[in-house]
Design a protein around this motif. Sequence first.
Motif, mmCIF file in Angstrom:
data_model
loop_
_atom_site.group_PDB
_atom_site.id
_atom_site.type_symbol
_atom_site.label_atom_id
_atom_site.label_comp_id
_atom_site.label_asym_id
_atom_site.label_seq_id
_atom_site.Cartn_x
_atom_site.Cartn_y
_atom_site.Cartn_z
ATOM 1 N N GLU A 53 -16.442 16.635 8.017
ATOM 2 C CA GLU A 53 -17.808 17.137 8.183
ATOM 3 C C GLU A 53 -18.500 16.412 9.329
ATOM 4 O O GLU A 53 -18.362 15.197 9.484
ATOM 5 C CB GLU A 53 -18.628 16.869 6.909
ATOM 6 C CG GLU A 53 -18.052 17.448 5.646
ATOM 7 C CD GLU A 53 -18.654 18.796 5.306
ATOM 8 O OE1 GLU A 53 -19.269 19.414 6.194
ATOM 9 O OE2 GLU A 53 -18.508 19.215 4.143
ATOM 10 N N ARG A 79 -23.481 14.801 1.929
ATOM 11 C CA ARG A 79 -22.365 15.420 2.634
ATOM 12 C C ARG A 79 -21.451 14.321 3.156
ATOM 13 O O ARG A 79 -21.835 13.560 4.038
ATOM 14 C CB ARG A 79 -22.875 16.282 3.790
ATOM 15 C CG ARG A 79 -21.819 17.183 4.388
ATOM 16 C CD ARG A 79 -22.392 18.073 5.461
ATOM 17 N NE ARG A 79 -23.405 18.992 4.960
ATOM 18 C CZ ARG A 79 -23.136 20.060 4.211
ATOM 19 N NH1 ARG A 79 -21.903 20.358 3.894
ATOM 20 N NH2 ARG A 79 -24.117 20.848 3.800
ATOM 21 N N MET A 80 -20.269 14.217 2.566
ATOM 22 C CA MET A 80 -19.356 13.137 2.932
ATOM 23 C C MET A 80 -18.031 13.699 3.419
ATOM 24 O O MET A 80 -17.710 14.860 3.191
ATOM 25 C CB MET A 80 -19.070 12.260 1.710
ATOM 26 C CG MET A 80 -20.297 11.585 1.150
ATOM 27 S SD MET A 80 -20.036 11.241 -0.584
ATOM 28 C CE MET A 80 -19.380 9.609 -0.483
ATOM 29 N N GLU A 134 -27.901 22.990 -2.162
ATOM 30 C CA GLU A 134 -26.814 23.316 -3.095
ATOM 31 C C GLU A 134 -26.276 22.073 -3.812
ATOM 32 O O GLU A 134 -25.958 21.069 -3.197
ATOM 33 C CB GLU A 134 -25.660 23.982 -2.326
ATOM 34 C CG GLU A 134 -24.442 24.196 -3.210
ATOM 35 C CD GLU A 134 -23.292 24.890 -2.497
ATOM 36 O OE1 GLU A 134 -23.502 25.527 -1.453
ATOM 37 O OE2 GLU A 134 -22.156 24.788 -3.010
ATOM 38 N N LEU A 135 -26.184 22.216 -5.136
ATOM 39 C CA LEU A 135 -25.586 21.170 -5.955
ATOM 40 C C LEU A 135 -24.263 21.681 -6.531
ATOM 41 O O LEU A 135 -23.284 20.955 -6.615
ATOM 42 C CB LEU A 135 -26.562 20.802 -7.085
ATOM 43 C CG LEU A 135 -26.105 19.890 -8.194
ATOM 44 C CD1 LEU A 135 -25.683 18.538 -7.641
ATOM 45 C CD2 LEU A 135 -27.235 19.681 -9.203
HETATM 46 P P1 ATP Z 1 -22.112 23.200 1.684
HETATM 47 O O1 ATP Z 1 -22.607 24.607 1.941
HETATM 48 O O2 ATP Z 1 -23.198 22.245 1.257
HETATM 49 O O3 ATP Z 1 -21.234 22.670 2.764
HETATM 50 P P2 ATP Z 1 -19.971 24.387 0.280
HETATM 51 O O4 ATP Z 1 -20.556 25.718 -0.065
HETATM 52 O O5 ATP Z 1 -19.034 24.277 1.417
HETATM 53 O O6 ATP Z 1 -21.153 23.307 0.426
HETATM 54 P P3 ATP Z 1 -18.087 24.347 -1.833
HETATM 55 O O7 ATP Z 1 -16.924 24.501 -0.946
HETATM 56 O O8 ATP Z 1 -18.525 25.516 -2.667
HETATM 57 O O9 ATP Z 1 -19.324 23.783 -1.011
HETATM 58 O O10 ATP Z 1 -17.854 23.068 -2.755
HETATM 59 C C1 ATP Z 1 -18.352 22.962 -4.079
HETATM 60 C C2 ATP Z 1 -19.267 21.776 -4.243
HETATM 61 O O11 ATP Z 1 -18.665 20.593 -3.690
HETATM 62 C C3 ATP Z 1 -20.596 21.899 -3.531
HETATM 63 O O12 ATP Z 1 -21.529 22.621 -4.316
HETATM 64 C C4 ATP Z 1 -21.006 20.458 -3.362
HETATM 65 O O13 ATP Z 1 -21.638 19.959 -4.538
HETATM 66 C C5 ATP Z 1 -19.685 19.738 -3.191
HETATM 67 N N1 ATP Z 1 -19.424 19.443 -1.774
HETATM 68 C C6 ATP Z 1 -18.933 20.277 -0.844
HETATM 69 N N2 ATP Z 1 -18.799 19.650 0.327
HETATM 70 C C7 ATP Z 1 -19.211 18.372 0.120
HETATM 71 C C8 ATP Z 1 -19.301 17.220 0.957
HETATM 72 N N3 ATP Z 1 -18.925 17.250 2.216
HETATM 73 N N4 ATP Z 1 -19.768 16.071 0.412
HETATM 74 C C9 ATP Z 1 -20.153 16.016 -0.876
HETATM 75 N N5 ATP Z 1 -20.083 17.067 -1.713
HETATM 76 C C10 ATP Z 1 -19.617 18.234 -1.223
#
Ligand code: ATP
Length: 518
Positions: free
Chosen positions: A261, A270-271, A341-342
């Motif tokens: 990311e 976001r990690m 988003e959580l």
């Molecule tokens: P975002 O739109 O915030 O990048 P995403 O829609 O790509 O998230 P998903 O692929 O649906 O996320 O992943 C499911 C969950 O994993 C997310 O709702 C979030 O809580 C968590 N998540 C996703 N990417 C990260 C990240 N880089 N760091 C921490 N948590 C994450």
Amino acid sequence: MQPYIICDNQMANNDDLFKKIIAHAKEYGYIFPSSEIYDGLSAVYDYGPYGCELKNNIRNYWWKSMVQMHENIVGIDSAIFMHPKVWKASGHVDAFNDPLIDNKDSKKRYRADVLVEDYLQKIEDKIEKEVEKASKRFEPFDEQMFRQTNGRVLEYKKKMDEVHTRFAACMEAGNWDDLKQLIVDLEIVCPISGSRNWTDVRQFNLMFATQMGSVADGADTVYLRPETAQGIFINFLNVQKTARMKIPFGIAQTGKAFRNEIVARQFIFRMKEFEQMEMQFFVRPGDELQWFDYWKQARIRWHESLGIGSDMYRYHDHEKLAHYANAATDIEFKFPFGFKELEGIHSRTDFDLKAHQQHSGKKMQYFDPETNESYVPYVIETSIGLDRMFLAILSKAYTEETLEDNSIRTVLKIPPVLAPVKVAVLPLVKKDGMPEKAREILNLLQCNFMCQYDEKDAIGRRYRRQDAIGTPFCITVDNETFENNTVTLRERDSMQQERISVNNIENKLFQLLKFKIQ
Ligand code: ATP
């Protein structure tokens, strides 16, 4: 007399609040920047003694509600490495990309879509501020002021709609030239250089690749998994057969995921290395939307069962669906930087199982004894980031209170069931047999509860230390303990104390810390 709270200050400025939370998390052993002695590693964090307890407790709370409380859900723990074809089949090799843009002056890289989202968030904040200001000013009602405020809010909303429409069109069509043009038209500047000197928008795959095998030359490229879900799909039949599952049933998994990311100052939101808690629920084709609704309700109930306020959550239904989904919603949480988003709840159709069937040449079908037919099941996914959930809990818990004597109390009001340390056992003074008695009580409790013993400093300071790490209960041994075998039990949020019998401590704590998952 108990001190009482005269002001519960959730801080006007959210930036300040977020900074304070980050500083507190470090100072009190929750979260450290990774490799700090080498100046850190961007978007990577380590969890300290209290952080890893909180993380374990959140994971456990999720696991219990998913696996222990559902007869038809079982857990697995699949490997992080998988055959590279898994990621080809899932679409991640070809399409797991972010649109990136560089600022030529600062040489900093940003997610182009996030720059626009941040812009939209700023307008939303302005609307919120106008409404908040107005609600204070309209007493007595002033029609002219009302009209002016209303006019400004309508202007902001119009602007938001325009930007939204253009943004959605670029994202849907994957039109990166238009996305860059939008950034230029909105006059978005780089926060570091302050300039608008942007490169074109380019696509960037988020998966980390490495080589498997001893010789780099002929080695296969393998990926660190970017989500835990695929480990569930490829084990679908193994689990169904060995655990004798009948549709509808679910498979749950928690574990690390990795995404390259590009981020700016979002702490653990976001990690690059993070943990997910995912559950894939397999259903009959045609039943999926009904189950989608079921899990949408069930997941919000899970969040609300923690008692931190239903106003902290909202749904965000997706209008534009991913190619594999026929319904999707996010549960958003009100973080200090706005609703984000959580958790995601997705109706993924039969896309994943069919793709694996096609790429592996192995059947991914289920024989339904009730209908006497074989089919590829449809899937509802619930996917939540453990670290994001951690941040949600921590940011809501952080509170500064001004007490009656004008001192400031910093307290983490973490739901007791998730708190890292459940109970602190404290001798009032370090003499008269009190430390020995306190240690006796500690021995009794530590088998079932995470406890802490502390005898250093005055009792008030020790209470504050426990408040700062979020310990919900303190037990204090004092002179009266030797007269009638009672101790004081202090509750963190109200700071109220009651006397309870030593014989009753364990039962009382079991009652207070009981899981109440719906
Ligand atoms: P975002 O739109 O915030 O990048 P995403 O829609 O790509 O998230 P998903 O692929 O649906 O996320 O992943 C499911 C969950 O994993 C997310 O709702 C979030 O809580 C968590 N998540 C996703 N990417 C990260 C990240 N880089 N760091 C921490 N948590 C994450």
